[in-house]
Design an enzyme around this catalytic site. Structure first.
Site, PDB file in Angstrom:
ATOM      1  N   GLU A   1       0.785  -1.243   0.000  1.00  0.00           N
ATOM      2  CA  GLU A   1       0.000   0.000   0.000  1.00  0.00           C
ATOM      3  C   GLU A   1       0.816   1.292   0.000  1.00  0.00           C
ATOM      4  O   GLU A   1       0.819   2.041   0.980  1.00  0.00           O
ATOM      5  CB  GLU A   1      -0.983   0.007   1.175  1.00  0.00           C
ATOM      6  CG  GLU A   1      -2.063  -1.037   1.060  1.00  0.00           C
ATOM      7  CD  GLU A   1      -3.175  -0.851   2.081  1.00  0.00           C
ATOM      8  OE1 GLU A   1      -3.078   0.045   2.937  1.00  0.00           O
ATOM      9  OE2 GLU A   1      -4.154  -1.613   2.022  1.00  0.00           O
TER      10      GLU A   1
ATOM     11  N   GLU B   1      -4.786  -8.100   0.155  1.00  0.00           N
ATOM     12  CA  GLU B   1      -5.451  -7.655   1.398  1.00  0.00           C
ATOM     13  C   GLU B   1      -6.878  -7.246   1.069  1.00  0.00           C
ATOM     14  O   GLU B   1      -7.116  -6.531   0.092  1.00  0.00           O
ATOM     15  CB  GLU B   1      -4.682  -6.480   2.018  1.00  0.00           C
ATOM     16  CG  GLU B   1      -5.185  -6.105   3.411  1.00  0.00           C
ATOM     17  CD  GLU B   1      -4.350  -4.981   4.029  1.00  0.00           C
ATOM     18  OE1 GLU B   1      -3.096  -5.095   4.024  1.00  0.00           O
ATOM     19  OE2 GLU B   1      -4.933  -3.993   4.496  1.00  0.00           O
TER      20      GLU B   1
END
Length: 322
Positions: A156, A243
């Site tokens: 991320e 995720e």
């Protein structure tokens, strides 16, 4: 005599099923990317489904081999993700690299023993090139011979541009490939793994077995993100959902079962691998465990939060070997 023969046949059948479940990596072996699809050693499409541990630096107590074994046995995980916190927490990699590596390796070794796949996740929102290259050089040297291993080089990116992420990733990939020519490498994309269109327009060249991660939280991210990902895949980008979960992107708020199921239906239709967040006991929706949960697995239903009950249900439903 007939009864004993029937019993023995049933026993052998049960044994063969259990052995098949027990030997997931032995069965599927070295993973690779064929077109946009993750495939096994026979070039058959494979879908990995499992759970991510929470940041090791915040919930280190769950980072052990027995917890991994329980996630395989009770949740039917065929992959786990070891999320090494780089900056966050008292035991972060920046503050205590030795402790951090010990925790990650406990999960990796547990996955190898349990014969499932494992993602070594550099869990940061920032570029830390020097630290990352040193870490992945060490891990790839140590684990290159195991087909269980997947490297996630940047979890991320938040405000970095794709140019920054790509340049960073290429340096880390180069280091990994010097030791490990084959195992899958996952690369994140800007805006918390939402802007999957950017690597689709300008992918990393010169390396094989690279995939790009998209993350979703179903109560926040809707059809627009799925459509964007579909376009990226159509353009030739291999995508891995490293995720995801069913609540808001904050990790809190109520589960949106309808939106979550829509995402799962979408992933299953496209044979996309998916990981759910997370094995931790924080007071939030996405942490699947209550404080009562033991560190080493053997969790009872009363130790699981609503999200834990639901993700176990999903994993048991979809992780079935034909």
């Amino acid at each position: 005599m007939m009864k004993s023969k029937v019993w023995y046949a049933a026993f052998l059948l049960l044994l063969s099923v259990n052995v098949s479940k027990a030997q997931f990596v032995k069965k599927h072996g070295q993973l690779s990317v064929l077109g946009t699809q993750l495939v096994d050693k026979e070039n058959n499409p494979i879908v990995l489904r499992g759970l991510s541990f929470g940041w090791h630096s915040m919930w280190p107590r769950f980072y052990n081999e027995k917890a991994v074994s329980w996630l395989k046995k009770d949740f039917n995980c065929n992959v786990v993700r070891a999320a090494m916190g780089i900056e966050l927490g008292d035991y972060s990699y920046i503050k205590d690299p030795q402790f951090s590596k010990e925790k990650i390796e406990a999960v990796v070794n547990g996955a190898i023993k349990s014969d499932i796949y494992v993602i070594i996740d550099w869990h940061s929102h920032n570029v830390n090139l020097k630290e990352a290259t040193a870490f992945f050089a060490e891990m790839s040297k140590k684990y290159a011979k195991y087909p269980n291993i997947i490297y996630e080089v940047f979890n991320e990116p938040d405000y970095e541009t794709w140019w920054e992420v790509k340049n960073y990733a290429e340096e880390v990939i180069k280091v990994i490939r010097e030791n490990d020519p084959n195992n899958i490498i996952l690369v994140g994309c800007p805006h918390w793994d939402q802007d999957i269109d950017l690597p689709a327009e300008d992918p990393i060249r010169g390396y094989t077995n690279i995939m790009y991660t998209m993350h979703f939280y179903a109560a926040t991210h809707g059809k627009e993100l799925r459509d964007r990902t579909d376009r990226a895949i159509k353009s030739g980008l291999p995508v891995f959902i490293s995720e995801s979960a069913g609540m808001e992107a904050s990790g809190d708020g109520p589960l949106n079962y309808k939106a979550w199921q829509e995402y799962i239906d979408w992933m299953e239709a496209r044979k996309l691998s998916w990981i759910t967040w997370s094995v931790s006991d924080k007071d939030e929706t996405c942490s699947i465990l209550k404080k009562s949960a033991k560190s080493e697995g053997k969790w009872k239903d009363e130790d699981l939060k609503e999200s834990g009950i639901k993700v176990r249900e999903y994993l048991r439903k979809y992780n079935t070997e034909e």
